[in-house]
Every structure is written in C-alpha cells, then in structure tokens.
Design a protein around this motif. Structure first.
Motif, short mmCIF file in Angstrom:
data_model
loop_
_atom_site.label_atom_id
_atom_site.label_comp_id
_atom_site.label_asym_id
_atom_site.label_seq_id
_atom_site.Cartn_x
_atom_site.Cartn_y
_atom_site.Cartn_z
N UNK A 1 93.00 102.69 80.23
CA UNK A 1 92.04 102.20 79.25
C UNK A 1 90.99 103.28 79.09
N UNK A 2 91.10 104.06 78.03
CA UNK A 2 90.33 105.30 77.81
C UNK A 2 90.61 106.22 79.00
N UNK B 1 94.01 116.30 77.46
CA UNK B 1 94.40 114.89 77.47
C UNK B 1 94.26 114.30 76.08
N UNK B 2 95.20 113.43 75.71
CA UNK B 2 95.09 112.64 74.49
C UNK B 2 94.83 111.19 74.89
N UNK B 3 93.70 110.66 74.43
CA UNK B 3 93.32 109.28 74.71
C UNK B 3 93.85 108.38 73.59
N UNK B 4 94.49 107.27 73.95
CA UNK B 4 95.08 106.39 72.95
C UNK B 4 96.19 107.10 72.22
N UNK B 5 97.20 107.58 72.97
CA UNK B 5 98.16 108.54 72.42
C UNK B 5 99.07 107.98 71.33
N UNK C 1 97.60 109.28 77.44
CA UNK C 1 97.28 107.96 77.99
C UNK C 1 97.12 106.94 76.88
N UNK C 2 97.44 105.69 77.20
CA UNK C 2 97.28 104.59 76.26
C UNK C 2 97.24 103.29 77.04
N UNK C 3 96.64 102.27 76.44
CA UNK C 3 96.61 100.94 77.05
C UNK C 3 97.84 100.13 76.67
N UNK C 4 98.57 100.62 75.68
CA UNK C 4 99.75 99.94 75.13
C UNK C 4 101.01 100.49 75.77
#
Length: 317
Positions: free
Chosen positions: A195-196, A142-146, A167-170
């Motif tokens: 979110x994370x 997984x990539x967090x804040x991709x 994953x990203x929050x944006x």
C-alpha cells in the motif's frame, strides 16, 4: 504473493498467448472508453475476424475465428466468457513501442480491474522524457501502484543495471505486471504487494507513479483517488515518497487535477509540501482537458475541467 496451482496455470497460459501475439506482429493502441464504445457500436459483434478484434477491440467472436492453439491457451487462462454461440475475452492486449501489455477487458467494471489507456501513454512519455534528459545514476527505482507495470518496464529497459521494484495493492495487477515483465524479457524487476510504500525499505533514485485521480462511486482501485476531488491518493504518495528519495533522487508523478474556477487545488496542495529549499520541482499540465464525461458524475458540479498533470521533484544533493 503466493499463487494457487490454478492461477499459476492461467498465468503461464497468458504468457504463452502474449508471446504468440508478439511473434505474430500484433499491435493495438488502447483508446479511451468512449472511443472504444463508439468503435464497438459501428461493427456488429459477429464480425470479429482478427486478433485485434478479439484482444484489442474486445469483440465477441466465433471459436473458428482463432487457431485451436490460441483457443486452448485462452481456456487454460480462464479468460473466456460465453455469449450464446460466441466467446469473448475477459482480457485485452495493447502495445506501446516494442512492448506488449496485458490488461483487463472492456469495460473495466470490476473492483480489481487493471487499467491501460491513453493515460498510460502519457505516463510513459513523462518517464521516457526524464530518462532521456537526465543522465543521473539510477541504481534503485520503484513504481508505486504499478497496474500493468508500464513504469517499471520502461525504467528497467532503459537502465539494465538498475534494480526496479513494482508495487501495487491489487493482487491481479501484480500478476499482470509479472506477465508483462516476462513478455519484456526483463530480469531486473521485482514485484511486491504494498500500500504505497508500506513495508518497502530503503531509498530510491527514481520513484514513478500514475495514481487514480477520479471520484468513483464504486471506489474501484484503479480509478478512485479519494479526497475532495480525487486528489487524495496522489497527495499521499507525494508525502510518503519525499522522505524515501535518495540525494539527487527524483519523484515523477503523472495524475489528474480537477480545476475549479480556474484554480488547481492539487497544485496548491503540492506547493505547500515543497516549500523547503531541499527540493527542486516542476509542475505542468500535460493535457488541459481529459475525461470530460466525468463532469456529469456526483461531486463534480463545480469542476470546469479535469487536467492531466505531471510533477517532478528532486532532492538536492
């Protein structure tokens, strides 16, 4: 994330535009904002003649500088701003190796800007070095804040059998990641809003992230790390990721740390989290001095430099 009909049309046009650039052999190395601005100041805006001028240096151009098909795709993608008789793209395309990455135009001022730059290349190097030296099995990553999805794309390309999540929050970052994954012709990447790791289940053999590490007055998502000196989000990611690593799994984090009186507060905080013998970890400065202009900003009056750093943490089997 459910897209509107207008967003679907725009993203389809962006994908077609990206594929055309790949077919044309387009390349562009993304530089720091300071270097970008200095290059723009050298050449008058009305001297844009190439695709690199339009999509790399992000210069204004006359409609006749592009082919009718390219211009049509840009209108469909809704990425054109008018500047008198000239136009300007609101997105850019940069290359890393054989990959093409769509990201936000210069300057990245909007709250949902999707950033790509020298940090992206350093982050990629950290991931590639790990994949080359570590032959361990990677089934779930997984990539967090991709952001642009660079980490997910590198892993998915190197480990075609792996299931990779970005994953990203944006939401704009998720849209651009989806386009970049399609440009890379990958079928083993899934894209989720998170979110994370909130709402994401399971454990992972590899977690990668390149979190923001600045104090940003506008608190732009791609840039603002929070905490005392920008380290807040990076520390949160470390804490939440540790419990989600499978046995033998690794967390790779590339970020930055504000150095005060020769001391690295981020390193000290990480060290306190990793005292257990359960972890094998290493920490190093990738670059001792990045974004020196940030030292003029509020909150940095006692910071002597900002270092780019990488952290690798592996859970013992």
């Amino acid at each position: 994330m459910e897209l509107t009909a207008e967003q679907l049309q725009a993203d389809s046009a962006l994908l077609q535009l990206g594929r055309r650039l790949i077919a044309d052999g387009y390349t562009f190395t993304c530089v720091t904002p300071v270097t970008q601005q200095r290059n723009l100041e050298r050449t008058p805006a009305n001297q844009s003649h190439s695709l690199r001028d339009v999509f790399g240096w992000n210069r204004s151009f006359f409609p006749g500088n592009l082919s009718p098909d390219e211009l049509k795709q840009m209108w469909l993608a809704n990425i054109l701003d008018k500047h008198g008789s000239q136009l300007r793209s609101t997105v850019r395309f940069s290359t890393l190796g054989d990959w093409l990455f769509l990201h936000s135009g210069y300057p990245t001022l909007s709250h949902d800007a999707v950033f790509f730059g020298p940090d992206s290349y350093r982050f990629a190097h950290v991931i590639q070095a790990h994949l080359q030296r570590d032959a361990g099995e990677i089934n779930h990553a997984i990539e967090i804040g991709c952001g642009t999805g660079i980490g997910a794309i590198l892993i998915a390309t190197a480990r075609r059998h792996a299931q990779v999540t970005a994953v990203d929050i944006n939401d704009l970052a998720l849209r651009y990641t989806a386009i970049n994954v399609a440009l890379a012709e990958l079928a083993n990447v899934s894209i989720e809003h998170s979110d994370v790791l909130h709402g994401i289940t399971g454990t992972f053999d590899l977690i990668v992230c390149n979190p923001p590490y600045m104090l940003d007055a506008g608190e732009r998502t791609y840039r603002h790390g929070g905490g005392t000196l920008g380290e807040g989000l990076a520390l949160r990611i470390v804490e939440e990721s540790l419990e989600r690593l499978a046995a033998g799994g690794t967390l790779l984090l590339y970020s930055g740390s504000a150095i005060v009186d020769g001391q690295d507060p981020f390193y000290n905080a990480v060290k306190s989290l990793l005292q257990s013998s359960e972890w094998v970890w290493s920490y190093q400065e990738v670059d001792p001095d990045v974004f020196g202009e940030q030292l003029l900003e509020p909150g940095y009056q006692y910071v002597e430099r900002i270092a780019a750093v990488s952290l690798s943490v592996t859970r013992r089997k």
